[in-house]
Design an enzyme around this catalytic site. Sequence first.
Site, short mmCIF file in Angstrom:
data_model
loop_
_atom_site.label_atom_id
_atom_site.label_comp_id
_atom_site.label_asym_id
_atom_site.label_seq_id
_atom_site.Cartn_x
_atom_site.Cartn_y
_atom_site.Cartn_z
N ASP A 372 0.76 -1.20 0.28
CA ASP A 372 0.01 -0.03 -0.10
C ASP A 372 1.08 1.11 -0.13
OD1 ASP A 372 -1.60 2.06 0.84
OD2 ASP A 372 -3.01 0.81 1.97
N HIS A 373 0.92 1.75 -1.11
CA HIS A 373 1.77 3.03 -1.36
C HIS A 373 1.29 4.48 -0.40
CE1 HIS A 373 5.21 4.78 -2.78
NE2 HIS A 373 4.60 5.11 -4.23
#
Length: 400
Positions: A372-373
């Site tokens: 999850d950036h």
Amino acid sequence: MNEPIGVRAPQGLGAEAYASEVLVSVGQTVACDAVLVSIESSKVAVDIQAPSAGRVKQVLVAKNDSVSEGDLLVVLEAIESEQPQDAPSRPQVATAAVQTGAAADTSSDFHASPWIRGLARERGIDLRQVSGTGPHGRILEEDLDRHVPRSVEPPLAAGAAVPGTIAPLEADATQSRRLSRLQLSVGRNLSENWTQIPHVTQFDEADITDVEAFRLAINLERQKDAPKLSLLPFVIKAAACALAAFPEFNSRLLGDQLILEQNVHVGFAVDTAEGLWVPAIRHADRLSVLQIARELARLAELARASKLAATDVQGGTFTISNLGAAGGTAFTPIVNAPQVAILGISKADLEPKWDGSSFVPRLMLPLSLSYDHRVINGVAGARFVSHLGSVLSDLRRALL
Ligand code: CAO
């Protein structure tokens, strides 16, 4: 400090009311009018909205819990100026469709909550055409998912192509199959995670020549009736080490809070006839490779027999999906929210590697780490997977 706001079940619910949906969790911020809980009974269906913008402090009801008039459902802490960041995804629909704590809309010849009515409007579905499979014929979200709208166009001639589709060679050359409940529920989570989470996938490979030689030697040494030790327990062990070195990969993202987990519970995908299960190996960091292998075999067997307990699939803090036995060189696994990272493994293969003077054959394992950036940046992603590769290349590092 802001006064807490208690949101209670309204009057007029009648008998056998229960929470059909709980849409918020502790720590989320919600907009004024966002739907918090849906309640249904034989008499009414009503969505309970936030009376003001706020942060969820407590959720006192779970899905399918019975609810009585006046029950405290949710406690909010009011916020004034802050813009809610993670309000539930339903408010626009819900605001138009619900009444807060008031009598519900039961005016038509089908039984559906305001939320379902709003969803049907969004999808252009006429609820009179939908068969409800809930109690008293109530229409559920999965009934909408399954619903195939009746065409308003004149029927096509047999064999004619539907625009945008490939025409079957013969009129009856198709078969339809209803998705299993597990597929529907996993599918909903997958599509939500895929659309809500900004994914990045980092690809790398690990030299597992030595670990594979060790695995084969151990399998030869073990008694004939002992289950074979596969590669996956080694990867789980190495991942547990990497998670200890990079704690933000072992976390849950809840609203605007990143919760770093103290426990390392590694989930792994199991392919079954019914669909995909992801049981978790609890405290994988404290187990030996053989203990992990035993737990993996036990959970995979339960999954294939559809006998997993709720506790077997809850609480995972990181997930591994191994497609190696099926082949392929890389893939993009979907993060299993609220976790923030997932490791995909493809098929290990022999590759020529330069050792400084000549090419030598090495067994290389392809790794695909999706993360999850919002939580993990690219440098951390690359370092995590490289660290994991170094532990897999030399398992002595797991002792450090
Ligand atoms: N590369 C090369 N060989 C691999 C490998 C890999 N990445 N992964 C497994 N293998 C080998 C094993 O070591 C084993 O070899 P031996 O026969 O020599 O012992 C053989 O392939 C069979 O392994 P397995 O799949 O039976 O066992 P496992 O412990 O690796 O996996 C389980 C168990 C439950 C994870 C697996 O059976 C499974 O269900 N995998 C599918 C996961 C999945 O569907 N992921 C996608 C999710 S998204 O749709």
